[in-house]
Design a protein around this motif. Structure first.
Motif: not given
Length: 170
Positions: A79-82, A84-86, A88, A111, A113
């Motif tokens: 996951l992105n730091m916020n 959300t899913e990018g 990857r 997760d 991260r």
């Protein structure tokens, strides 16, 4: 019947009480692989799979799972730091969906991260050379991911066993 692909928090009811889990860190070029002991207390590294095509990658992962008699998979979800899913994370979900078509074993998403960054810091602190870090980072990231998932599953089981509805009466 295809496997279930679930967030890790929803995986426990679909697993037997004992049995090893296999953890995967899916990179663009490699897949780090780790496995737990049957009591799901400790994650250890297995290997780093050089990625080719999905069918070959999945065949290798499924062979490792069969050799170790695993009862489920844990895939690191980047996951992105916020939160959300990018791209990857989307790629990981696609891998999980495709893998689910090839196995009946449940697949949990965890997760991940900062897992690779944390592992990189540990390897640097251990004075591992850049070449050594490159050779083991994906496998160590898989260990980090799987160990985090094991710890989370153990905490959830401990909380459930302390709840009034989980207490044996009589």
């Amino acid at each position: 019947m295809p496997a279930l692909v679930l967030p890790l928090a929803e995986l426990s009811p679909h697993l037997p009480q004992r049995g090893a889990l296999i953890g995967l860190d899916l990179g663009d070029k490699t897949i780090g692989v780790a496995v737990s002991d049957p009591d799901r207390r400790l994650a250890t590294g297995v290997e780093t799979v050089m990625r080719k095509r999905f069918t070959e990658d999945a065949a290798r992962v499924l062979k490792l799972a069969a050799e170790r008699n695993v009862v489920g998979f844990v895939l690191g979800l980047p996951l992105n730091m916020n939160g959300t899913e990018g791209p990857r994370a989307q790629s990981t979900r696609a891998f999980a969906r495709n893998l689910a078509k090839l196995t009946a074993l449940p697949i949990g998403l965890w997760d991940e991260r900062l897992s690779t960054a944390a592992v990189e810091r540990e390897l640097i602190a251990a004075d591992a050379s850049r070449a050594k870090r490159k050779a083991v980072i994906d496998q160590h990231a898989a260990i980090f991911i799987l160990q985090g998932a094991l710890d989370r599953l153990a905490r959830a089981a401990a909380i459930a066993s302390d709840s009034p509805e989980a207490t044996d009466v009589g």
